[in-house]
Write a protein that holds these residues in place. Structure first.
Motif, PDB file in Angstrom:
ATOM      1  N   ALA A  40       3.111  -0.747   0.809  1.00 20.15           N
ATOM      2  CA  ALA A  40       2.726  -0.857   2.217  1.00 20.15           C
ATOM      3  C   ALA A  40       1.292  -1.388   2.299  1.00 20.15           C
ATOM      4  O   ALA A  40       0.431  -1.012   1.504  1.00 20.15           O
ATOM      5  CB  ALA A  40       2.825   0.499   2.900  1.00 20.15           C
ATOM      6  N   GLU A  41       1.052  -2.272   3.237  1.00 17.36           N
ATOM      7  CA  GLU A  41      -0.252  -2.928   3.360  1.00 17.36           C
ATOM      8  C   GLU A  41      -1.254  -2.074   4.140  1.00 17.36           C
ATOM      9  O   GLU A  41      -0.949  -1.582   5.216  1.00 17.36           O
ATOM     10  CB  GLU A  41      -0.095  -4.273   4.065  1.00 17.36           C
ATOM     11  CG  GLU A  41       0.619  -5.313   3.241  1.00 17.36           C
ATOM     12  CD  GLU A  41      -0.184  -5.770   2.031  1.00 17.36           C
ATOM     13  OE1 GLU A  41      -1.406  -5.962   2.159  1.00 17.36           O
ATOM     14  OE2 GLU A  41       0.427  -5.911   0.962  1.00 17.36           O
ATOM     15  N   VAL A  42      -2.442  -1.940   3.581  1.00 13.30           N
ATOM     16  CA  VAL A  42      -3.559  -1.252   4.230  1.00 13.30           C
ATOM     17  C   VAL A  42      -4.574  -2.313   4.628  1.00 13.30           C
ATOM     18  O   VAL A  42      -4.840  -3.245   3.868  1.00 13.30           O
ATOM     19  CB  VAL A  42      -4.212  -0.248   3.254  1.00 13.30           C
ATOM     20  CG1 VAL A  42      -5.429   0.381   3.872  1.00 13.30           C
ATOM     21  CG2 VAL A  42      -3.222   0.805   2.841  1.00 13.30           C
ATOM     22  N   ARG A  43      -5.130  -2.172   5.818  1.00 12.10           N
ATOM     23  CA  ARG A  43      -6.145  -3.107   6.304  1.00 12.10           C
ATOM     24  C   ARG A  43      -7.346  -2.311   6.808  1.00 12.10           C
ATOM     25  O   ARG A  43      -7.234  -1.119   7.067  1.00 12.10           O
ATOM     26  CB  ARG A  43      -5.579  -3.939   7.452  1.00 12.10           C
ATOM     27  CG  ARG A  43      -4.453  -4.850   7.035  1.00 12.10           C
ATOM     28  CD  ARG A  43      -3.868  -5.577   8.247  1.00 12.10           C
ATOM     29  NE  ARG A  43      -2.832  -6.506   7.858  1.00 12.10           N
ATOM     30  CZ  ARG A  43      -1.569  -6.183   7.630  1.00 12.10           C
ATOM     31  NH1 ARG A  43      -1.169  -4.939   7.765  1.00 12.10           N
ATOM     32  NH2 ARG A  43      -0.694  -7.093   7.282  1.00 12.10           N
ATOM     33  N   ALA A  44      -8.457  -2.968   6.972  1.00  8.59           N
ATOM     34  CA  ALA A  44      -9.623  -2.309   7.564  1.00  8.59           C
ATOM     35  C   ALA A  44      -9.236  -1.838   8.965  1.00  8.59           C
ATOM     36  O   ALA A  44      -8.611  -2.573   9.720  1.00  8.59           O
ATOM     37  CB  ALA A  44     -10.797  -3.271   7.632  1.00  8.59           C
ATOM     38  N   GLY A  45      -9.551  -0.595   9.275  1.00  9.43           N
ATOM     39  CA  GLY A  45      -9.183  -0.012  10.559  1.00  9.43           C
ATOM     40  C   GLY A  45      -7.939   0.862  10.487  1.00  9.43           C
ATOM     41  O   GLY A  45      -7.663   1.623  11.407  1.00  9.43           O
ATOM     42  N   SER A  46      -7.180   0.790   9.403  1.00  9.67           N
ATOM     43  CA  SER A  46      -5.989   1.629   9.232  1.00  9.67           C
ATOM     44  C   SER A  46      -6.399   3.086   9.091  1.00  9.67           C
ATOM     45  O   SER A  46      -7.458   3.400   8.555  1.00  9.67           O
ATOM     46  CB  SER A  46      -5.209   1.220   7.982  1.00  9.67           C
ATOM     47  OG  SER A  46      -4.725  -0.086   8.074  1.00  9.67           O
ATOM     48  N   VAL A  47      -5.540   3.986   9.566  1.00 10.74           N
ATOM     49  CA  VAL A  47      -5.779   5.422   9.422  1.00 10.74           C
ATOM     50  C   VAL A  47      -4.711   5.989   8.496  1.00 10.74           C
ATOM     51  O   VAL A  47      -3.513   5.818   8.737  1.00 10.74           O
ATOM     52  CB  VAL A  47      -5.742   6.143  10.794  1.00 10.74           C
ATOM     53  CG1 VAL A  47      -5.893   7.642  10.612  1.00 10.74           C
ATOM     54  CG2 VAL A  47      -6.834   5.600  11.699  1.00 10.74           C
ATOM     55  N   LEU A  48      -5.160   6.651   7.428  1.00  7.39           N
ATOM     56  CA  LEU A  48      -4.267   7.251   6.443  1.00  7.39           C
ATOM     57  C   LEU A  48      -4.303   8.761   6.588  1.00  7.39           C
ATOM     58  O   LEU A  48      -5.380   9.348   6.709  1.00  7.39           O
ATOM     59  CB  LEU A  48      -4.706   6.887   5.027  1.00  7.39           C
ATOM     60  CG  LEU A  48      -4.854   5.416   4.699  1.00  7.39           C
ATOM     61  CD1 LEU A  48      -5.409   5.256   3.288  1.00  7.39           C
ATOM     62  CD2 LEU A  48      -3.528   4.720   4.825  1.00  7.39           C
ATOM     63  N   THR A  49      -3.137   9.397   6.555  1.00  7.17           N
ATOM     64  CA  THR A  49      -3.035  10.850   6.598  1.00  7.17           C
ATOM     65  C   THR A  49      -2.128  11.265   5.453  1.00  7.17           C
ATOM     66  O   THR A  49      -1.003  10.778   5.350  1.00  7.17           O
ATOM     67  CB  THR A  49      -2.431  11.321   7.937  1.00  7.17           C
ATOM     68  OG1 THR A  49      -3.173  10.740   9.006  1.00  7.17           O
ATOM     69  CG2 THR A  49      -2.459  12.830   8.053  1.00  7.17           C
ATOM     70  N   PHE A  50      -2.622  12.158   4.594  1.00 11.59           N
ATOM     71  CA  PHE A  50      -1.842  12.591   3.439  1.00 11.59           C
ATOM     72  C   PHE A  50      -2.405  13.885   2.866  1.00 11.59           C
ATOM     73  O   PHE A  50      -3.582  14.179   3.022  1.00 11.59           O
ATOM     74  CB  PHE A  50      -1.824  11.495   2.359  1.00 11.59           C
ATOM     75  CG  PHE A  50      -3.176  11.122   1.852  1.00 11.59           C
ATOM     76  CD1 PHE A  50      -3.660  11.631   0.670  1.00 11.59           C
ATOM     77  CD2 PHE A  50      -3.979  10.247   2.570  1.00 11.59           C
ATOM     78  CE1 PHE A  50      -4.918  11.287   0.197  1.00 11.59           C
ATOM     79  CE2 PHE A  50      -5.226   9.883   2.107  1.00 11.59           C
ATOM     80  CZ  PHE A  50      -5.700  10.413   0.923  1.00 11.59           C
ATOM     81  N   PRO A  51      -1.542  14.684   2.198  1.00  9.63           N
ATOM     82  CA  PRO A  51      -2.022  15.910   1.561  1.00  9.63           C
ATOM     83  C   PRO A  51      -2.635  15.584   0.200  1.00  9.63           C
ATOM     84  O   PRO A  51      -2.118  14.759  -0.542  1.00  9.63           O
ATOM     85  CB  PRO A  51      -0.751  16.743   1.399  1.00  9.63           C
ATOM     86  CG  PRO A  51       0.338  15.734   1.275  1.00  9.63           C
ATOM     87  CD  PRO A  51      -0.091  14.561   2.124  1.00  9.63           C
TER      88      PRO A  51
END
Length: 86
Positions: A40-51
């Protein structure tokens, strides 16, 4: 940039394999939607949520790292939106 590569380059996980496992288990959210593929592509401004390490991390990507550099360089690539309480 691939999400597993970002987690590894930003020094959030020790190995890229661990990053791929977190994503594959379905525990990762990218901009609010569940992601189950490490490409999956991550870009500047993306929000990641994970344990991670018995807590939920919420991070906004500020920049995409070009390598797995020193910790200070890695921490400049994201902002923690849920700072530690205490």
């Amino acid at each position: 940039m691939r999400i597993d590569k970002f987690l590894f380059f930003a020094r959030l996980v020790k190995t890229r394999t661990l990053a791929q496992r977190i994503v594959a288990e379905g525990h990762m959210r990218l901009d609010g939607r569940v992601v189950d593929r490490a490409h999956a592509e991550v870009r500047a401004g993306s929000v990641l949520t994970f344990p991670l390490n018995d807590r939920v991390r919420v991070l906004r990507v500020e920049a995409l790292p070009v390598r797995r550099g020193p910790a200070a360089e890695a921490q400049a690539c994201y902002t923690d939106l849920k700072p530690a309480v205490g």
